[in-house]
Design an enzyme around this catalytic site. Sequence first.
Site, PDB file in Angstrom:
ATOM      1  N   LYS A  56       0.811  -1.214   0.000  1.00  0.00           N
ATOM      2  CA  LYS A  56       0.000   0.000   0.000  1.00  0.00           C
ATOM      3  C   LYS A  56       0.849   1.271   0.000  1.00  0.00           C
ATOM      4  O   LYS A  56       0.421   2.321  -0.486  1.00  0.00           O
ATOM      5  CB  LYS A  56      -0.947  -0.010   1.210  1.00  0.00           C
ATOM      6  CG  LYS A  56      -2.018  -1.091   1.141  1.00  0.00           C
ATOM      7  CD  LYS A  56      -2.873  -1.099   2.391  1.00  0.00           C
ATOM      8  CE  LYS A  56      -3.931  -2.201   2.348  1.00  0.00           C
ATOM      9  NZ  LYS A  56      -4.935  -1.984   1.311  1.00  0.00           N
ATOM     10  N   LYS A  93      -3.949  -8.141  -9.830  1.00  0.00           N
ATOM     11  CA  LYS A  93      -5.238  -8.321  -9.162  1.00  0.00           C
ATOM     12  C   LYS A  93      -6.283  -7.344  -9.700  1.00  0.00           C
ATOM     13  O   LYS A  93      -5.964  -6.202 -10.040  1.00  0.00           O
ATOM     14  CB  LYS A  93      -5.044  -8.099  -7.650  1.00  0.00           C
ATOM     15  CG  LYS A  93      -6.267  -8.406  -6.796  1.00  0.00           C
ATOM     16  CD  LYS A  93      -5.925  -8.212  -5.331  1.00  0.00           C
ATOM     17  CE  LYS A  93      -7.134  -8.478  -4.441  1.00  0.00           C
ATOM     18  NZ  LYS A  93      -6.803  -8.280  -3.002  1.00  0.00           N
ATOM     19  N   LYS A  98     -10.527  -1.718  -8.192  1.00  0.00           N
ATOM     20  CA  LYS A  98     -11.394  -0.584  -8.526  1.00  0.00           C
ATOM     21  C   LYS A  98     -10.590   0.632  -8.948  1.00  0.00           C
ATOM     22  O   LYS A  98     -11.089   1.498  -9.662  1.00  0.00           O
ATOM     23  CB  LYS A  98     -12.257  -0.218  -7.312  1.00  0.00           C
ATOM     24  CG  LYS A  98     -13.117  -1.340  -6.799  1.00  0.00           C
ATOM     25  CD  LYS A  98     -13.697  -0.981  -5.453  1.00  0.00           C
ATOM     26  CE  LYS A  98     -14.320  -2.203  -4.790  1.00  0.00           C
ATOM     27  NZ  LYS A  98     -14.742  -1.933  -3.422  1.00  0.00           N
TER      28      LYS A  98
END
Length: 387
Positions: free
Chosen positions: A159, A251, A254
Amino acid sequence: MKSGLRTTAVRSLRIKGRFYSTNSGSTITTNSVQTIQGIEKFPNNSTIFSLIQPTGKIHIGNYLGAINSWKELSEVESEGTKYLFGTADLHAITQTIDAKILKQYRMEAIASLISSGLNPEKCILFHQSAVPEHSELNWYLTCITSMGMLNRMTQWKSKAHQDQTSSIFEEKVLEQTKAGLLCYPVLQAADILIYKSTHVPVGDDQSQHLELTRNLAQSFNHIYKTKFFPMPKTLLTPAKKILSLRNPLKKMSKSDVDQSSCIYVTESSEEISKKIRKATTDSIQGKIYYDPVGRPGVSNLINIISGLTKKSIDETVVDLQWINDHKQLKDHVTELIVEEFKEKRHMYDQLLNDVAYLDKICQQGRDKAREIASDNIKQIRGIIGLD
């Protein structure tokens, strides 16, 4: 039992790569990690808990990887067992987000959970931030968590856009990483432990955090000479990770710039069909087979079919032997997705137009969750010496 959780007298349960036979109706009480598939009964008075980040509409990866499993688990009837699901909205602010957008995302997430099959009468649906006991327990656990344990976590590195070999003790990494991002696994542990959760359904990418949760529960029990926290079991969702339709080497997300790579539960049949037609496959002709390395695009579509039909990859491949080309495969995937989401999309639209109802569900869920959490935090304060 609905949703395929009880279809035969004897089921096969996969735990850490090994298979065990379980009689119909038997209670599963094995190791700390097990798969959801095959669970027919929880021990009485269990607590099943999981949250999802409110990041807008639910895509098919979220649905197959989490929500569909939550629905199935909530239909497993065991005496005194509680089911708590909701939004991890405190986790959502580890990265800056506009207040109006976050509020909308929270509402959309609850609407998505209900429209995907979660029954508010069978489970507690709530926003994490509405239960302040999460944050209080987070501080208590932070005080017994070493920096080394947090540094070994892999999710914060992804992240924070750091290499997996990076360390928080490197000056550059230290400057670029927010404390909330590094420490959020402790809040995640607090989320789970504040309800004395016994089972936590998650995907593979969260297994490390559940191991940290058990370590912190053990540390707390050891430090304060108590057996207050149970060791929550990791329930791995059976669905494989759903990858990007356009780039099956990463992956489904969104946040992908190319929105053709992602299918949402709320999309029309036309939109779904268009995206599947554009999905990357390969130039190999003939029979369909599963090969994530050699045929990542085709294998990703097989994963989607496997998740929707609740069959293993091997069973799915056998079922697809009638397919001779990519068009047939894409048409079949499209048909399955459209049928799965048709009613859900309609209900989702209705729910978003009834904000008062969604607020009522969240308030009821908050009150039920706080009743459990406040009783536990009082006992925790007493154990620590803060009562």
